[in-house]
Design a protein around this motif. Structure first.
Motif, PDB file in Angstrom:
ATOM      1  N   ASP A   1      -7.665 -15.069  -0.834  1.00 46.63           N
ATOM      2  CA  ASP A   1      -8.860 -15.040   0.020  1.00 46.63           C
ATOM      3  C   ASP A   1      -9.384 -13.642   0.319  1.00 46.63           C
ATOM      4  O   ASP A   1      -9.931 -13.394   1.387  1.00 46.63           O
ATOM      5  N   LEU A   2      -9.283 -12.725  -0.631  1.00 47.77           N
ATOM      6  CA  LEU A   2      -9.800 -11.376  -0.423  1.00 47.77           C
ATOM      7  C   LEU A   2     -11.082 -11.205  -1.232  1.00 47.77           C
ATOM      8  O   LEU A   2     -11.054 -11.195  -2.460  1.00 47.77           O
ATOM      9  N   GLU A   3     -12.208 -11.060  -0.530  1.00 47.57           N
ATOM     10  CA  GLU A   3     -13.501 -10.938  -1.187  1.00 47.57           C
ATOM     11  C   GLU A   3     -13.905  -9.497  -1.460  1.00 47.57           C
ATOM     12  O   GLU A   3     -15.019  -9.223  -1.892  1.00 47.57           O
ATOM     13  N   ALA A   4     -13.004  -8.542  -1.225  1.00 49.70           N
ATOM     14  CA  ALA A   4     -13.298  -7.127  -1.458  1.00 49.70           C
ATOM     15  C   ALA A   4     -13.351  -6.835  -2.956  1.00 49.70           C
ATOM     16  O   ALA A   4     -12.639  -7.453  -3.757  1.00 49.70           O
ATOM     17  N   LEU A   5     -14.179  -5.865  -3.313  1.00 44.36           N
ATOM     18  CA  LEU A   5     -14.358  -5.494  -4.714  1.00 44.36           C
ATOM     19  C   LEU A   5     -13.210  -4.621  -5.215  1.00 44.36           C
ATOM     20  O   LEU A   5     -12.547  -3.926  -4.445  1.00 44.36           O
ATOM     21  N   ASP A   6     -13.025  -4.638  -6.516  1.00 44.94           N
ATOM     22  CA  ASP A   6     -12.026  -3.815  -7.175  1.00 44.94           C
ATOM     23  C   ASP A   6     -12.244  -2.345  -6.797  1.00 44.94           C
ATOM     24  O   ASP A   6     -13.368  -1.844  -6.834  1.00 44.94           O
TER      25      ASP A   6
END
Length: 142
Positions: free
Chosen positions: A120-125
């Protein structure tokens, strides 16, 4: 107001298949893929006691955010009335701190620093990780 400067040092970075904002879900529970938090080697002791299955709050620095934005259409929906960023979870804001509730699924040692697999991590690479905090339960469990 003070003109003091505050230094925030990343403790790691996100490794994720999400590379563009338009590919990321608005919130982690809306279809975010599993990702890795790759911490600096000197942060390993800070993981003592953390176990797979634990839910934590990950704070990130949303380094690709528009820091000059104060008004947005909630969830990017132009049909919705504009709102101040402090009433939304928009990444575009003066201090773009991301707050992500995730579940740790694995913790692995690695030469470049310990790695935490999370859901559930929507942060970008490549997004910098600035802190990890436990979710607090009942007062008796703290």
């Amino acid at each position: 107001m003070s003109d003091a400067m505050y230094a925030v040092e990343p403790i790691g970075r996100v490794e994720s298949p999400l590379v563009a904002r338009e590919d990321a879900p608005r919130q982690g529970d809306e279809g975010a893929p599993e990702a890795w938090l790759v911490l600096r080697p000197d942060m390993a002791e800070g993981l003592r006691g953390l176990l797979p299955g634990t839910e934590v709050l990950v704070l990130t620095w949303l380094d690709r955010a528009d820091r000059g934005r104060l008004v947005v259409h909630p969830r990017g929906d132009l049909a919705r009335a504009p709102q101040g960023v402090f009433t939304t979870r928009s990444p575009d804001r003066p201090n773009p701190v991301g707050l992500h509730r995730v579940r740790v699924t694995a913790i692995e040692p690695a030469p470049d620093g310990p790695r935490l697999r999370v859901t559930d991590l929507e942060a970008l690479d490549g997004t910098p990780v600035v802190d990890i905090k436990p979710l607090l339960g009942d007062i008796a469990d703290r």
